[in-house]
Design an enzyme around this catalytic site. Structure first.
Site: not given
Length: 485
Positions: A215-217, A464
């Protein structure tokens, strides 16, 4: 008469020669086959005829041996077994060994030649040395903090010392007690069947053997690639990033949960975790440079061992532009272990360089003599030092002003990145909550710890921010445990 005596003597000599030849055949040429025969229990009796060496955490054993008085005399025991199971694995008389128990079996069982000054004599006399001890790199307080933080939820934590690659914590939940598999009786069989049939898969090492969409990591990797490639030269310059963003060659639009992402600067987009900005950045960087940066961080490496094998994290290099856009925000076919994402955070903390992680600090004989000490691990550059400085600044902003405020630690500088990874058909599955971070005490010369946390059963309606609310507090507790004097 004399002739008959000579015949008898010659015949006896022939029999003796035949006996010697047969003995040599068995003892020399067929010895290995007899040793390896399933019907030969001598090997097992010898293997379990003495206590096994111990696995140490902070100088203290987390394993032991119990004298059962049976033919297979000593069984393995574990102290706080579920806490350390992803590290120790199990040593079972019936089902073999896993993880450190397997990777360091020669040391622990006493067969490693390094444990004896006369290894050839041991081979000739068929004797064993007492089992040696394996000292790990784990920080007991960090391991306990991670285990407590995850609690009853499915998930994993990996923590690394950035400058060295020493693994400070490695936790996977739900866990199990390896001691339940140590012996060979009916109870062991029942435990084995129950563990393998458990839908929660307690024997799965989620920290190193399970990959997740990050994901956003993964935007840490995408931002580093954009800065290294020169696509971004100023953190505060507005980007040309429409909101919504139509994926190249499709009619599919990508949107954001946060407001203000249209043409946002890299600083604002990283803090708000704007999908549209990073998806377009990935396309602008191109698959070649994106793949090269991901590989430099450790993705697509199938040979990593710590010393047991780690599932390779993947960044798909055979993608069109639409797929590249999704890959660049940690979706599509992008997959990562928690250990890999801890390596990403460690590279940022370590000035753009990443050390290979490792678990074994040293090996000693039963008398305490050191026969192996871990040296400097291989080092590679994941990004330019200037890029690493910018990335540290961006990650600090997330913790100080963005979605990662739950990771703040008084008396320390903390950088982080939240993430929520969608999965399931049409993203119908419960999102995975991620948080990656690093921390440096105010009196430290360099960051002391990099952490990655994934929680599988986070609240499905959060995006998030979920990483900040579910995973960040766990990371904070682990970092505090390492920074504590």
């Amino acid at each position: 008469m004399t002739r008959h005596i000579r015949y008898a003597a010659a015949f006896c000599a022939l029999l003796l020669a035949a006996l010697l030849v047969n003995a040599a055949r068995i003892q020399v040429f067929q010895a290995q086959a007899y040793d390896d025969s399933p019907a030969n229990r001598r090997q097992d009796i010898a293997r379990y005829g003495q206590p096994r060496g111990d696995i140490l955490v902070g100088g203290r054993p987390v394993t032991g041996s119990k004298d059962t008085g049976e033919h297979l005399r000593y069984e393995r025991t574990y102290q706080q077994g579920p806490l350390y199971a992803p590290v120790t694995g199990f040593a079972s008389q019936k089902y073999g060994t896993t993880f450190l128990e397997q990777a360091e079996d020669g040391t622990l069982s006493g067969t490693d030649p390094r444990l004896s000054p006369f290894p050839l004599w041991n081979d000739f006399a068929r004797t064993r040395n007492p089992g040696g001890d394996v000292a790990t790199t784990l920080n007991a307080a960090a391991q306990q903090a991670a285990f407590r933080g995850l609690g009853n939820r499915k998930g994993a934590v990996a923590a690394i010392e950035p400058a060295t690659g020493r693994i400070l914590a490695l936790v996977s939940t739900p866990s199990y007690d390896p001691g339940a598999l140590s012996g060979n009786g009916p109870a062991v069989t029942r435990s084995w069947l129950g563990l393998n049939e458990d839908p929660d898969k307690p024997m799965l090492n989620r920290a190193v053997r399970q990959t997740y969409p990050p994901g956003s990591t993964f935007k840490v990797v995408t931002a580093a690639a954009a800065l290294d490639a020169g696509v971004i030269t100023n953190l505060d310059e507005r980007t040309r990033s429409p909101d919504p963003y139509t994926l190249p060659g499709t009619t599919t639009t990508l949107r954001n949960e946060a407001e203000g992402c249209a043409d946002a600067s890299l600083r604002d987009a990283f803090e708000k975790s704007c999908n549209t900005v990073f998806a377009k950045l990935g396309v602008d960087v191109g698959v070649t440079d994106m793949a090269a940066t991901a590989h430099a961080f450790g993705f697509n490496d199938s040979e990593l061992r710590i010393p047991y094998s780690v599932a390779p994290s993947t960044f798909d290099t055979s993608v069109d532009k639409a797929q590249l856009a999704l890959s660049s925000i940690g979706q599509y076919n992008t997959r990562a272990t928690p250990l890999q994402m801890a390596m990403v955070s460690a590279a940022v903390a370590n000035g753009g360089q990443v050390r290979e992680p490792y678990l074994v600090e040293r090996i000693t004989t039963a008398r305490g003599a050191t026969v192996f000490t871990a040296g400097a691990r291989p080092l590679r550059r994941a990004m330019h030092p200037s890029t690493a400085r910018w990335m540290r600044e961006l990650m600090r902003n997330v913790v100080e002003d963005g979605t990662g405020t739950n990771a703040m630690i008084p008396g320390a500088t903390v950088g982080g990145k939240t993430g929520t990874a969608q999965h399931g058909v049409d993203n119908s599955g419960t999102p995975y909550a991620w948080f990656v971070s690093w921390a440096q005490g105010d009196h430290d010369l360099e960051p002391k710890v990099a952490v990655a946390v994934v929680v599988e059963d986070a609240a499905a309606h959060r995006r998030d921010i979920t990483g900040g609310s579910m995973a960040a507090p766990i990371a904070r507790a682990v970092m505090q445990a390492v920074l504590k004097p």
